[in-house]
Write an enzyme that holds these catalytic residues in place. Structure first.
Site, PDB file in Angstrom:
ATOM      1  CG  HIS A  40      -0.273  -0.252   2.516  1.00 14.67           C
ATOM      2  ND1 HIS A  40       0.610   0.636   3.088  1.00 14.67           N
ATOM      3  CD2 HIS A  40      -0.352  -1.308   3.374  1.00 14.67           C
ATOM      4  CE1 HIS A  40       1.030   0.174   4.233  1.00 14.67           C
ATOM      5  NE2 HIS A  40       0.485  -1.016   4.432  1.00 14.67           N
ATOM      6  CD  GLU A  41       1.518   6.345  -1.480  1.00 13.80           C
ATOM      7  OE1 GLU A  41       2.489   7.125  -1.518  1.00 13.80           O
ATOM      8  OE2 GLU A  41       1.119   5.686  -2.479  1.00 13.80           O
ATOM      9  CG  HIS A  43       4.326  -1.621   2.047  1.00 17.40           C
ATOM     10  ND1 HIS A  43       2.990  -1.939   2.050  1.00 17.40           N
ATOM     11  CD2 HIS A  43       4.897  -2.372   3.026  1.00 17.40           C
ATOM     12  CE1 HIS A  43       2.762  -2.850   2.989  1.00 17.40           C
ATOM     13  NE2 HIS A  43       3.894  -3.125   3.588  1.00 17.40           N
ATOM     14  N   GLY A 153       9.262   1.134   8.341  1.00 19.80           N
ATOM     15  CA  GLY A 153       8.206   2.050   8.750  1.00 19.80           C
ATOM     16  C   GLY A 153       8.149   2.221  10.257  1.00 19.80           C
ATOM     17  CE  LYS A 155       0.127  -0.442  10.916  1.00 15.56           C
ATOM     18  NZ  LYS A 155       0.649  -1.797  11.209  1.00 15.56           N
ATOM     19  CB  SER A 191      -2.197  -2.037   8.425  1.00 16.85           C
ATOM     20  OG  SER A 191      -1.977  -3.413   8.665  1.00 16.85           O
ATOM     21  CB  SER A 192      -1.182  -5.711   4.416  1.00 15.80           C
ATOM     22  OG  SER A 192      -0.094  -5.086   3.765  1.00 15.80           O
ATOM     23  NE  ARG A 193      -1.940  -9.402  10.251  1.00 19.10           N
ATOM     24  CZ  ARG A 193      -0.637  -9.448  10.480  1.00 19.10           C
ATOM     25  NH1 ARG A 193       0.024  -8.324  10.740  1.00 19.10           N
ATOM     26  NH2 ARG A 193       0.020 -10.601  10.448  1.00 19.10           N
TER      27      ARG A 193
END
Length: 290
Positions: A40-41, A43, A153, A155, A191-193
């Site tokens: 996603h953005e 990354h 990241g 995060k 987040s991918s999740r």
């Protein structure tokens, strides 16, 4: 060299090293961005940052089995390599390293890494297998790529601290850079999740950053941290989160506990909370008292 229409892809360590060695002979510096895919953005921001710091950028997609527990989502974690390659190419990446599991962990591999310090507590309590697996795969990847700089990241703040300690302790000559968390228009950390969340759950999830921001301000103003953390946990439950693993204010540089129970140096507020079967993490800076 195998490749998609968008980006060269290598799947062996030998091919990766051959490409990087060729860049080195041309005098290029190398940046590296490790990922689990489903990009996603957030990354892509890491890739762009690596591109600002190095002449060539390698990204990897490795869904690392050693950091997932048996009950976690290894088997269902999103996998979309072709789309990931397109996004990486658009962000300025030069090479995708996408090895199969058996290339990263050949039959008979037995080496493990035990980590302490910033790995203790928080995620280390709730996912005790994770940081040993993270340390092992990151050590292997940094050795394989031998980049000048690697971008992670913020995060995953605790992971970033673990990686920095790993690199110092093992004398790995790669500069570790943290890149600020990317958020959607409502402040939810990308987040991918997040793809697991329903629309009603997304509305609840987007309250997480607000609760942490308010708690961080209270901590920075000198409020007792046990009260700050308790109030934030209760606020998350009132917002609709089904369970809160932790809300904690720690020292930013090493995740140590503030011994006096109040912030007296730059800090970080970190949280992990559940919406149904989806676990979200986030963190924010906490300013030291003025």
């Amino acid at each position: 060299m195998p490749e998609t229409d968008a980006l060269p892809v290598v799947r062996s360590i030998a091919a990766l090293r051959q490409t990087v060695s060729g860049w080195r002979r041309q005098g290029f510096t190398v940046g590296f961005v490790p990922t689990r895919g489903a990009l996603h953005e957030g990354h892509l921001t890491l890739v762009r940052e690596a591109g600002r710091r190095a002449d060539r950028v390698v990204a990897c997609v490795v869904v690392n089995p050693t950091q997932f527990a048996a009950h976690e989502d290894l088997g269902t974690y999103p996998r979309q390599e072709a789309r990931d390659a397109e996004l990486l190419a658009e962000a300025g990446c030069h090479l995708l390293f996408a090895p199969p599991v058996e290339e990263m962990y050949p039959a008979g591999a037995t080496t493990t890494i035990r980590v302490g310090g910033p790995a203790e507590g928080l995620e280390g309590d709730f996912r005790p297998q994770m940081f040993g697996g993270v340390a092992l795969v990151v050590a292997k990847l940094l050795n394989q790529v031998q980049a000048d700089v690697a971008v992670f990241g913020e995060k995953d703040w605790q992971q970033l601290m673990v990686v920095r300690r790993l690199v110092r302790d093992l004398d790995i000559p790669t500069d570790i850079v943290g890149s600020p968390t990317m958020r959607d228009g409502h402040g939810l950390a990308l987040s991918s999740r997040n793809a697991y969340l329903s629309e009603p759950e997304l509305a609840i999830a987007r309250q997480l950053n607000g609760v942490l921001a308010e708690a961080g301000l209270a901590a920075a103003s000198g409020a007792a941290l046990n009260s700050v953390e308790r109030d934030a946990r209760e606020a998350l439950l009132r917002a609709g989160f089904s369970h809160v693993d932790y809300v904690a204010v720690r020292r930013a540089d090493d995740l140590g506990v503030f011994e006096g129970g109040r912030v007296d140096a730059p800090g970080r507020i970190l949280a992990a909370a559940w919406l149904g079967r989806t676990r979200l993490i986030d963190n924010m800076a906490v300013a030291a008292p003025g």
